[in-house]
Motif scaffolding. Sequence first.
Motif, PDB file in Angstrom:
ATOM      1  N   ILE A 262       0.829  -1.204   0.000  1.00  0.00           N
ATOM      2  CA  ILE A 262       0.000   0.000   0.000  1.00  0.00           C
ATOM      3  C   ILE A 262       0.863   1.253   0.000  1.00  0.00           C
ATOM      4  N   ASP A 263       0.263   2.318  -0.504  1.00  0.00           N
ATOM      5  CA  ASP A 263       0.919   3.626  -0.483  1.00  0.00           C
ATOM      6  C   ASP A 263      -0.139   4.672  -0.143  1.00  0.00           C
TER       7      ASP A 263
ATOM      8  N   ILE B 193      15.471   5.198  11.663  1.00  0.00           N
ATOM      9  CA  ILE B 193      14.559   4.551  10.707  1.00  0.00           C
ATOM     10  C   ILE B 193      14.384   5.501   9.532  1.00  0.00           C
ATOM     11  N   LYS B 194      14.675   5.023   8.329  1.00  0.00           N
ATOM     12  CA  LYS B 194      14.649   5.883   7.152  1.00  0.00           C
ATOM     13  C   LYS B 194      13.349   5.794   6.359  1.00  0.00           C
ATOM     14  N   TYR B 195      12.647   4.676   6.449  1.00  0.00           N
ATOM     15  CA  TYR B 195      11.396   4.543   5.701  1.00  0.00           C
ATOM     16  C   TYR B 195      10.479   3.544   6.390  1.00  0.00           C
ATOM     17  N   TYR B 196       9.211   3.591   6.010  1.00  0.00           N
ATOM     18  CA  TYR B 196       8.206   2.672   6.511  1.00  0.00           C
ATOM     19  C   TYR B 196       7.491   2.091   5.309  1.00  0.00           C
ATOM     20  N   GLU B 197       7.350   0.785   5.274  1.00  0.00           N
ATOM     21  CA  GLU B 197       6.605   0.150   4.192  1.00  0.00           C
ATOM     22  C   GLU B 197       5.504  -0.693   4.793  1.00  0.00           C
ATOM     23  N   ALA B 198       4.404  -0.827   4.050  1.00  0.00           N
ATOM     24  CA  ALA B 198       3.249  -1.551   4.579  1.00  0.00           C
ATOM     25  C   ALA B 198       2.527  -2.295   3.465  1.00  0.00           C
ATOM     26  N   HIS B 199       1.886  -3.380   3.844  1.00  0.00           N
ATOM     27  CA  HIS B 199       1.068  -4.127   2.892  1.00  0.00           C
ATOM     28  C   HIS B 199      -0.111  -4.754   3.614  1.00  0.00           C
ATOM     29  N   PHE B 200      -1.166  -5.010   2.846  1.00  0.00           N
ATOM     30  CA  PHE B 200      -2.256  -5.835   3.331  1.00  0.00           C
ATOM     31  C   PHE B 200      -1.803  -7.281   3.162  1.00  0.00           C
ATOM     32  N   ALA B 201      -2.172  -8.141   4.090  1.00  0.00           N
ATOM     33  CA  ALA B 201      -1.900  -9.574   3.967  1.00  0.00           C
ATOM     34  C   ALA B 201      -3.227 -10.313   4.052  1.00  0.00           C
TER      35      ALA B 201
ATOM     36  N   VAL C  72       2.074  -4.843  13.202  1.00  0.00           N
ATOM     37  CA  VAL C  72       1.039  -5.707  12.636  1.00  0.00           C
ATOM     38  C   VAL C  72      -0.289  -5.065  13.022  1.00  0.00           C
ATOM     39  N   TYR C  73      -1.070  -4.705  12.031  1.00  0.00           N
ATOM     40  CA  TYR C  73      -2.371  -4.077  12.271  1.00  0.00           C
ATOM     41  C   TYR C  73      -3.453  -5.025  11.771  1.00  0.00           C
TER      42      TYR C  73
END
Length: 173
Positions: free
Chosen positions: A66-67, A95-103, A129-130
């Motif tokens: 996701i973005d 921490i330089k970046y945050y990445e996220a995805h739906f699982a 973990v959300y």
Amino acid sequence: MYKKLYSKITDALVDNGYIILENVFEPALAKQLLQMSQNIRQYKQAGISHHSTINTNRRKDKIYWIDAENEPTARYLDFMNGLQNYLNRQLYLGIKYYEAHFALYQAGDFYEKHLDAFGGTKNRVVTTVYYLNEEYTSQNGENWSCMTKMITNANSCASYKYSGCIFERRVSS
């Protein structure tokens, strides 16, 4: 806006290495994120990768990165970026970046405990973990509760309705 919550998360990461929170976001945002995740048709098979090899024997879920291209994910990522900045200021984590995805976990899918950062890398410092589960109970499967056990090293499983969130600090090996 979230300074008290960021402080609570930071204190728990320092004291315990993790924190489990429910209802982190307002119900409307949680519902929008859930609906988005359910409407996505481009999930891809997840795997554990090291260099160019992807191992799908350690996890069978499907993911969608996701973005901030729409309002619900932009709000979610804005919160996480704020937390990232807060952690960097308070704990000097860099921490330089945050990445996220739906699982997406379907019947028979699983997620085994594994390292997210391979030897010599420092790219995974904090894991989040959300959970987006409307009516989750332990009868729906054990993957979510086992994820909680892996992260917290707890002896018991937890179950969540949606909006449950785990934050974990990675300890260098």
